[in-house]
Design a protein around this motif. Structure first.
Motif, mmCIF file in Angstrom:
data_model
loop_
_atom_site.group_PDB
_atom_site.id
_atom_site.type_symbol
_atom_site.label_atom_id
_atom_site.label_comp_id
_atom_site.label_asym_id
_atom_site.label_seq_id
_atom_site.Cartn_x
_atom_site.Cartn_y
_atom_site.Cartn_z
ATOM 1 N N ALA A 111 0.843 -1.197 0.000
ATOM 2 C CA ALA A 111 0.000 0.000 0.000
ATOM 3 C C ALA A 111 0.877 1.245 0.000
ATOM 4 C CB ALA A 111 -0.907 -0.002 1.224
ATOM 5 N N ASP A 131 -2.141 6.006 1.776
ATOM 6 C CA ASP A 131 -3.427 5.346 1.555
ATOM 7 C C ASP A 131 -3.913 4.782 2.891
ATOM 8 O OD1 ASP A 131 -5.564 3.877 0.781
ATOM 9 O OD2 ASP A 131 -4.464 2.501 -0.531
ATOM 10 N N TYR A 132 -4.521 5.686 3.705
ATOM 11 C CA TYR A 132 -4.836 5.285 5.076
ATOM 12 C C TYR A 132 -5.931 4.227 5.136
ATOM 13 C CZ TYR A 132 -1.803 9.049 6.441
ATOM 14 O OH TYR A 132 -0.699 9.836 6.592
ATOM 15 N N PHE A 133 -6.776 4.183 4.111
ATOM 16 C CA PHE A 133 -7.831 3.161 4.092
ATOM 17 C C PHE A 133 -7.218 1.761 4.062
ATOM 18 C CE2 PHE A 133 -10.792 0.426 1.715
ATOM 19 C CZ PHE A 133 -11.913 0.544 2.510
ATOM 20 N N SER A 134 -6.304 1.534 3.097
ATOM 21 C CA SER A 134 -5.667 0.225 2.984
ATOM 22 C C SER A 134 -4.793 -0.072 4.208
ATOM 23 C CB SER A 134 -4.804 0.151 1.727
ATOM 24 O OG SER A 134 -5.581 0.437 0.609
ATOM 25 N N LEU A 135 -4.041 0.971 4.626
ATOM 26 C CA LEU A 135 -3.141 0.759 5.767
ATOM 27 C C LEU A 135 -3.933 0.408 7.019
ATOM 28 C CD1 LEU A 135 -0.556 3.641 5.299
ATOM 29 C CD2 LEU A 135 -0.171 1.193 5.028
ATOM 30 N N GLY A 136 -5.014 1.164 7.251
ATOM 31 C CA GLY A 136 -5.816 0.940 8.453
ATOM 32 C C GLY A 136 -6.456 -0.435 8.456
ATOM 33 N N LEU A 137 -7.249 -0.711 7.407
ATOM 34 C CA LEU A 137 -7.922 -2.012 7.357
ATOM 35 C C LEU A 137 -6.898 -3.143 7.300
ATOM 36 C CD1 LEU A 137 -11.101 -1.799 5.112
ATOM 37 C CD2 LEU A 137 -10.906 -1.935 7.585
ATOM 38 N N GLY A 138 -5.799 -2.915 6.573
ATOM 39 C CA GLY A 138 -4.765 -3.940 6.473
ATOM 40 C C GLY A 138 -4.162 -4.271 7.820
#
Lengths: 280, 108
Positions: free
Chosen positions: B63, B67-74
């Motif tokens: 990621a 890209d905080y969405f991918s980092l967070g959910l990841g």
């Protein structure tokens, strides 16, 4: 060069899984088998951290955070849980593994490059990981709740078999719509997500508490298949083969557990449904 | 439609062969398991299904840093899968330890 080395290390980690599973099925070697499988997992995770990847920005802090939080919670929970509560703990753990596959499927949809052909392997594997992961997640949570007593054992749904079939048809229709579309519609993905979560709930809810260990074993096998699906997204051999190993051995174990209870698997799944509708 | 399917098989033949063989291996690997080992084996296999953590690690590694969405959910995904792995193996170990103690008591 580095790629080959990491692939070989992944192979070692797979062999450790196989030897570990083999050991776990015999009383004298069970403890050693568990430790062998655990070391295979540690090796696999270390390789995943350092395997060469194209344009990786690594983000090691985020990974480290996840690993530390996860192992702290996992180890504490495992230490504190009472012996009699083991099956529900396993179910909860299993659901979390499923949730991870679910997150991967969802994020990979979100990250799909704009011009991707919808009728392609990558979309298909995303769907697979998302659907299987969500079913395993919600199903395991229901199993956990039932064993835990937070959900009444006699909890019923009206005509669960009808909802089940309709739900399944819905999942297939939405998969078809996603695959046949010209570009990705995120609303469809969210609908798929919701239907899969519902399916896990409707599948497990009618089954009685006594049959729960069998269901947990079945859900465990499903999580394995979800891990395989997530592995297909990244073409990662450890995930693919490790997942399918758990999936296949889980099915066999489920059948054995049914036999030990003098039931058939069909009987457990359908029996749960008919007993809940006959007592309704 | 048929062409797409055949093309898919042609592109992924080694993978498909591997999948089929691995599923047979999985079915054969656990032979006769005594009833007492059913729960530990289930729990151990469950811990192995935490390999999905590797996928989440690869997801976060690839990621982009903003890209905080991918980092967070990841990383939530990593944490959940690691709970499955660490907790799973630890719980299995505890169960098996208990069997060992029981046996020792009987023999002593």
């Amino acid at each position: 060069m580095e790629t080959t080395i990491s692939q070989l290390l992944y192979l070692i980690s797979l062999v450790l899984f196989i030897v570990g599973l083999k050991g776990l099925s015999h009383p004298e070697t069970a403890r050693r088998g568990n430790l062998i499988a655990a070391s295979g997992m540690i090796l696999g995770i270390i390789v995943a951290l350092f395997q060469p990847m194209q344009d990786a920005s690594n983000n090691y802090l985020w990974i480290l955070g996840g690993v530390i939080v996860g192992s702290a919670i996992g180890l504490t929970a495992a230490k504190k849980v009472q012996m009699t509560k083991m099956p529900e703990m396993v179910s909860l753990f299993n659901g979390l593994g499923g949730a991870c596959a679910m997150f991967i499927g969802f994020v990979e949809f979100y990250n799909l490059p704009a011009q991707t052909e919808m009728m392609s392997g990558s979309v298909f594997t995303n769907i697979f990981a998302l659907v299987i992961g969500s079913i395993s997640f919600s199903g395991s949570l229901i199993a956990y709740g039932k064993l835990n007593g937070s959900l009444r054992d006699s909890l019923k749904l009206p005509a669960p078999q009808v909802i089940n079939v309709l739900n399944l048809i819905g999942i297939f229709v939405i998969c078809g719509l996603i695959l046949s579309g010209s570009e990705l519609d995120m609303n469809l993905v969210i609908a798929l997500f919701a239907l899969s979560l519902t399916y896990g709930v409707v599948f497990v809810t009618p089954i009685g508490g006594g049959d729960m260990p069998v269901v947990i074993s079945l859900l465990n096998s499903i999580t394995g298949i979800g891990a395989m699906g997530a592995g297909l997204i990244y073409s990662n051999n450890v995930m693919i083969i490790g997942g399918i190993l758990v999936g296949a051995s889980g099915v066999i174990l489920t059948v054995m557990m049914c036999k030990a209870m003098n039931r058939t698997l069909f009987n457990v799944i359908i029996g749960g449904i008919s007993s809940s509708s006959s007592s309704a | 439609m048929l062409e797409i399917i055949i093309q898919f098989f042609a592109d992924n033949l080694p993978m498909i062969i591997m999948l089929v063989l691995a599923s047979f291996l999985g079915m054969e690997i656990i032979g006769k398991v005594p009833t007492v080992l059913h729960t530990p084996l289930m729990s151990g296999a469950n811990a192995i299904s935490g390999v999905v953590a590797i996928g989440a690690i690869i997801l976060v590694r690839s990621a982009s840093p903003d890209d905080y969405f991918s980092l967070g959910l990841g990383s939530v995904g990593i944490a959940l899968a690691i709970i499955n792995v660490a907790g799973g193996f630890a719980v299995t170990n505890r169960m098996l330890e208990m069997f060992k103690k029981k046996k020792d008591n009987k023999s002593s």
